[in-house]
Design an enzyme around this catalytic site. Sequence first.
Site, PDB file in Angstrom:
ATOM      1  CE  LYS A  56      56.161  86.698  30.474  1.00  0.00           C
ATOM      2  NZ  LYS A  56      55.807  86.034  31.755  1.00  0.00           N
ATOM      3  CB  ALA A  72      58.148  79.609  32.442  1.00  0.00           C
ATOM      4  CG  ASP A  73      52.869  83.724  31.651  1.00  0.00           C
ATOM      5  OD1 ASP A  73      53.455  84.775  31.966  1.00  0.00           O
ATOM      6  OD2 ASP A  73      51.648  83.562  31.814  1.00  0.00           O
ATOM      7  CB  THR A  74      52.351  80.079  36.139  1.00  0.00           C
ATOM      8  OG1 THR A  74      53.632  79.450  36.075  1.00  0.00           O
ATOM      9  CG2 THR A  74      51.386  79.177  36.900  1.00  0.00           C
ATOM     10  CB  ALA A 109      53.251  77.914  28.432  1.00  0.00           C
TER      11      ALA A 109
END
Length: 196
Positions: A56, A72-74, A109
């Site tokens: 991203k 970010a990615d959860t 992250a």
Amino acid sequence: MFTACCPLVLASASPRRREYLARLGLEFSVVPAAIDESCHPHESARDYALRLAATKARVVAATCPAACVLAADTVVALDGHIFGKPVNHADALAMLKALQGRTHEVTTAFAIVARDRNIDERDAATTLVSFGAFAEAILQAYVASGEPMDKAGAYGIQGIGGFLVDAVSGSCSNVVGLPVHAVVRALLDHAILRVG
């Protein structure tokens, strides 16, 4: 409290991530990245989240070379199984039933990419979240509220879903969608942020 030393771009449509950055006093623009978010076979939750965050950030940075891009990615995981965002109410209910009475991992992250400054960094934080157990009717009522539908693991700890959580070990902001401590430290280390 903080000022960015270059244009700051958040590569996420998450209102929770926008809120965290705004609370820090930062001015930033929002440019969500449209990427394939499919999980690769045998990919761990951490590796999956790191790959998505980095992809991203790099996609958005390609169109904003003078900016610092934060993505970010959860990911929610239990026993190695990754729980993404539910596709419908039945899927949300199934996730909540699987998670209740258990301790799962929430990994967020983040990636920071600033092409003009030769910065391309990524990191992740993992928090342990323990759920209590509730009757199915209560879980159904929560699903019917609509809150679970855009959240990994089908719950929002910062909203109504907070009642599900019995204990948290690690960063609370990480569970909401951004490990604020780690992100601020990384931005300071790269001289992207300054105080004032």
